[in-house]
Enzyme design. Structure first.
Site, PDB file in Angstrom:
ATOM      1  N   GLU A 103      35.683  28.932  12.726  1.00  0.00           N
ATOM      2  CA  GLU A 103      35.446  27.521  12.111  1.00  0.00           C
ATOM      3  C   GLU A 103      34.989  26.536  13.262  1.00  0.00           C
ATOM      4  O   GLU A 103      33.974  25.835  12.971  1.00  0.00           O
ATOM      5  CB  GLU A 103      36.285  27.014  11.236  1.00  0.00           C
ATOM      6  CG  GLU A 103      36.882  28.102  10.018  1.00  0.00           C
ATOM      7  CD  GLU A 103      35.652  28.395   9.258  1.00  0.00           C
ATOM      8  OE1 GLU A 103      34.807  27.573   9.111  1.00  0.00           O
ATOM      9  OE2 GLU A 103      35.535  29.777   8.855  1.00  0.00           O
ATOM     10  N   HIS A 106      31.245  26.723  14.235  1.00  0.00           N
ATOM     11  CA  HIS A 106      30.449  26.215  13.120  1.00  0.00           C
ATOM     12  C   HIS A 106      30.190  24.667  13.687  1.00  0.00           C
ATOM     13  O   HIS A 106      29.003  24.089  13.611  1.00  0.00           O
ATOM     14  CB  HIS A 106      30.963  26.224  11.507  1.00  0.00           C
ATOM     15  CG  HIS A 106      30.614  27.646  11.276  1.00  0.00           C
ATOM     16  ND1 HIS A 106      29.505  28.563  11.270  1.00  0.00           N
ATOM     17  CD2 HIS A 106      31.463  28.693  10.467  1.00  0.00           C
ATOM     18  CE1 HIS A 106      29.720  29.438  10.701  1.00  0.00           C
ATOM     19  NE2 HIS A 106      30.630  29.868  10.310  1.00  0.00           N
ATOM     20  N   HIS A 110      26.871  22.798  14.948  1.00  0.00           N
ATOM     21  CA  HIS A 110      26.355  21.669  14.200  1.00  0.00           C
ATOM     22  C   HIS A 110      25.877  20.548  15.182  1.00  0.00           C
ATOM     23  O   HIS A 110      25.193  19.804  15.237  1.00  0.00           O
ATOM     24  CB  HIS A 110      27.152  21.181  13.178  1.00  0.00           C
ATOM     25  CG  HIS A 110      26.806  19.903  12.431  1.00  0.00           C
ATOM     26  ND1 HIS A 110      27.732  19.112  12.024  1.00  0.00           N
ATOM     27  CD2 HIS A 110      25.596  19.619  12.186  1.00  0.00           C
ATOM     28  CE1 HIS A 110      27.107  17.975  11.179  1.00  0.00           C
ATOM     29  NE2 HIS A 110      25.871  18.471  11.427  1.00  0.00           N
TER      30      HIS A 110
END
Length: 233
Positions: A103, A106, A110
């Site tokens: 996670e 991610h 970003h």
């Protein structure tokens, strides 16, 4: 004939997609359960690992929060919040650390402006809209036999294609996040080599669920195209 409502040979495509999804889901749950019982040598919990990875990556504007559920972990780019589930947040297992690191991958995507993630984010409203209107249009098209009915079907298939495209674009995003996670876990020494091997198995099993979902969506799209062509004939 109202093909979507009666059994025909194209249903085999739906059955294959459903079986793939069930197998992938069973695989990820069994793999996660197995390595959830293996405590990492560092003793870091999922939350602690996530915070260290974000700090290591120079990301200071992402919060780590707890979210209820099992394997409900996700990163929310809109609010810049990384949410870890019950089985990840406070667990020191190699599985929990791996999922938390994924996670974080991610969040790093970003922050770095990773193009496939940006493209997927831009697709979200289109995919949601396509999923909403696709089946009503397709059903209307099959219910009526007039000049406009085929147009309804074609527009419905095009709308459904947006949802399928979203599933396909998701694959490189997920693979890249796992790759980033494993690399950082290795660079920081948060997991030892044997533990990294275990974590790789967890993330590979998780990736299968996305592959299965994409395959099921493609098979469903193929079925709709076959039915539409058969209707024209």
């Amino acid at each position: 004939m109202l093909y979507p409502f009666y059994f025909d040979s194209t249903y085999i495509l739906i059955i294959i997609g459903a079986i793939l999804c069930l197998l992938a889901s069973a695989k990820v749950r069994s793999t996660y359960s197995r390595y959830q019982r293996v405590r990492s040598a560092s003793g870091l919990t999922g939350r602690e690992a996530a915070e260290r990875i974000l700090y290591y990556s120079g990301i200071q504007d992402v919060r780590v929060e707890h979210v209820a559920g099992n394997l409900t972990d996700h990163y929310d780019p809109r609010s810049k919040v990384l949410r870890l589930s019950d089985t990840t947040y406070g667990s020191p297992s190699v599985a929990a650390v791996g999922v938390a690191a994924h996670e974080c991958g991610h969040a790093i995507q970003h922050a770095r402006g990773y193009a496939p993630l940006s493209f997927r984010s831009a697709l979200v409203p289109l995919a949601n809209f396509g999923s909403t209107i696709a089946w009503p249009l397709i059903i209307l098209g099959f219910l009526f036999n007039n000049q406009s009915s085929q147009l309804f079907i074609n527009i419905g298939i095009l709308a459904f294609s947006l949802a399928v495209l979203f599933q396909i674009v998701t694959l490189p995003v997920e693979f890249n996040a796992s790759g980033r996670a494993l690399r950082i876990l290795s660079e920081t020494g948060m997991l030892q080599s044997e533990e990294l091997s275990m974590t790789r198995k967890v993330l590979s099993a998780a990736a299968l669920t996305y592959v299965a979902s994409a395959a099921a969506a493609i098979l469903q799209l193929l079925r709709l195209i076959l039915l539409a062509n058969r209707r024209e004939d």
